[in-house]
Design an enzyme around this catalytic site. Structure first.
Site, short mmCIF file in Angstrom:
data_model
loop_
_atom_site.label_atom_id
_atom_site.label_comp_id
_atom_site.label_asym_id
_atom_site.label_seq_id
_atom_site.Cartn_x
_atom_site.Cartn_y
_atom_site.Cartn_z
N LEU A 118 102.45 -35.73 -76.97
CA LEU A 118 102.37 -35.43 -78.49
C LEU A 118 102.55 -36.38 -79.20
O LEU A 118 102.04 -36.45 -80.34
CB LEU A 118 103.34 -33.92 -78.32
CG LEU A 118 103.38 -33.64 -80.03
CD1 LEU A 118 102.25 -33.09 -80.70
CD2 LEU A 118 104.63 -32.55 -80.17
N ASP B 93 105.97 -48.39 -75.74
CA ASP B 93 107.25 -48.96 -75.03
C ASP B 93 107.95 -50.09 -75.58
O ASP B 93 109.08 -50.19 -75.30
CB ASP B 93 106.69 -49.18 -73.50
CG ASP B 93 106.36 -47.99 -72.87
OD1 ASP B 93 106.67 -46.84 -73.03
OD2 ASP B 93 105.66 -47.86 -71.93
N ASN C 21 100.63 -53.51 -71.55
CA ASN C 21 100.74 -54.44 -70.77
C ASN C 21 99.68 -54.46 -69.69
O ASN C 21 98.95 -55.71 -69.57
CB ASN C 21 102.03 -53.87 -69.86
CG ASN C 21 103.43 -54.29 -70.38
OD1 ASN C 21 103.49 -55.50 -70.81
ND2 ASN C 21 104.10 -53.43 -70.30
N GLU D 24 111.24 -41.09 -68.82
CA GLU D 24 110.22 -40.76 -67.86
C GLU D 24 110.29 -41.60 -66.76
O GLU D 24 109.92 -41.19 -65.58
CB GLU D 24 108.99 -40.44 -68.15
CG GLU D 24 108.38 -41.60 -68.85
CD GLU D 24 106.95 -41.44 -69.62
OE1 GLU D 24 106.47 -40.30 -69.11
OE2 GLU D 24 106.41 -42.35 -69.91
N THR E 219 101.60 -50.49 -77.79
CA THR E 219 102.20 -49.73 -76.99
C THR E 219 103.58 -49.18 -77.32
O THR E 219 104.25 -49.95 -78.06
CB THR E 219 102.56 -50.75 -75.50
OG1 THR E 219 103.42 -49.92 -74.63
CG2 THR E 219 103.52 -51.83 -75.93
#
Length: 292
Positions: A287, A135, A105, A235, A133
């Protein structure tokens, strides 16, 4: 006529960012169009630190495409108006009229700003964003390279944590996944489920804020039924007040990049205190994103 092009990487690498780079190199080579890579993203581009990517051996390019991390390096450098002018000056001196920028983004927003500055400066520059990304939250994309490998990793992690939890109950385990504002990654943990009592037993999405009381009630309900609970939470999960449940915040001054640094451990501690049962947290972390 062949035109010079430059490619740079922005933000954290994914497991497949080098595959996109290798594909770009191969395509430019077939077309006979020059391609240069900026070492360490925009930081290197501002210094004019460019590498002739077509000079690389074809076998090396193939191996780069199968490698983790970022072969070119990357950066999260925030740009000022003066930096944009310097970038255009570097590209102009290199007679570059195509700029490829690989990122998520923030990087796509930067790519747009570079294009806008070039237009304002009346410099002929085509700016092309290469999606990257984990996400999976870039607009106008069906899915983003990097998401699938990360989704698979966390599905496997949820499965393995679940079997550990089944064999020797914690009895509560909080599995913290990556993902700031979009729940695609944490949703992928559901792929670990094959039977009704398989982990994860509870999955929460960052798009919906939750109170600690709600999470605790859900955990207690599952615990009473199974005697164990695996909770999947990303998170970026926030409580009903828009805060990360009292967890430490990294880069607190940035509205874009601020993120809890220990959300899973914080939730595990709070649940243990509230319910009076043992709870622990697992956090695979970075990781996953760039090293698989």
């Amino acid at each position: 006529m062949p035109t010079n092009a430059v490619v740079a990487h922005g933000g954290g690498p994914t497991a497949v960012i080098n595959a996109s780079l290798a594909g770009l190199i191969e395509e430019r080579r077939q077309r006979g169009d020059p391609l240069y890579g900026a070492r360490h993203g925009l930081t290197g581009l501002l210094r004019g630190d460019l590498l002739d990517l077509l000079a690389l051996d074809a076998d090396l390019v193939r191996r780069i495409g199968e490698s983790p991390g970022s072969a070119l390096g990357s950066s999260r450098l925030p740009l000022t108006d003066e930096d944009y002018a310097r970038l255009l000056d570097v590209l102009r001196r290199a007679d570059t009229h195509t700029f490829f920028y690989t990122g998520g983004n923030g990087s796509m927003d930067t790519a747009l700003r570079i294009a806008q500055h070039a237009q304002t400066a009346h410099y002929d520059l085509q700016v092309i964003g290469i999606p990257k990304t984990i996400d999976n939250d870039l607009c106008v994309t069906d899915h983003t390279p990097g998401y699938a490998s990360t989704a698979r990793f966390f599905a496997c992690a949820a499965r393995d944590v679940g079997e550990d939890n089944r064999s020797l109950p914690s009895p509560v385990c909080v599995l913290e996944t990556l993902g700031r504002n979009a729940g695609w990654i944490v949703a992928a943990t559901s792929l670990a489920r094959h039977a009704e009592d398989d982990a994860p037993h509870l999955i929460y999405f960052p798009e919906r804020r939750l109170s600690l009381d709600r999470i605790a009630a859900d955990v207690e309900r599952v615990y009473r039924r199974l005697g164990r609970v695996v909770v999947a939470v990303c998170e970026g999960q926030l409580d009903e007040s828009g805060r990360p449940f009292g967890a430490d915040v990294d880069r607190a001054g940035s509205e874009v990049q601020r993120l809890a640094s220990n959300l899973g451990h914080t939730l595990a501690r709070l649940l243990s205190e509230k319910l009076g049962i043992r709870a622990r947290a697992e956090k695979p972390g970075l990781l996953v994103g760039g090293l698989l």
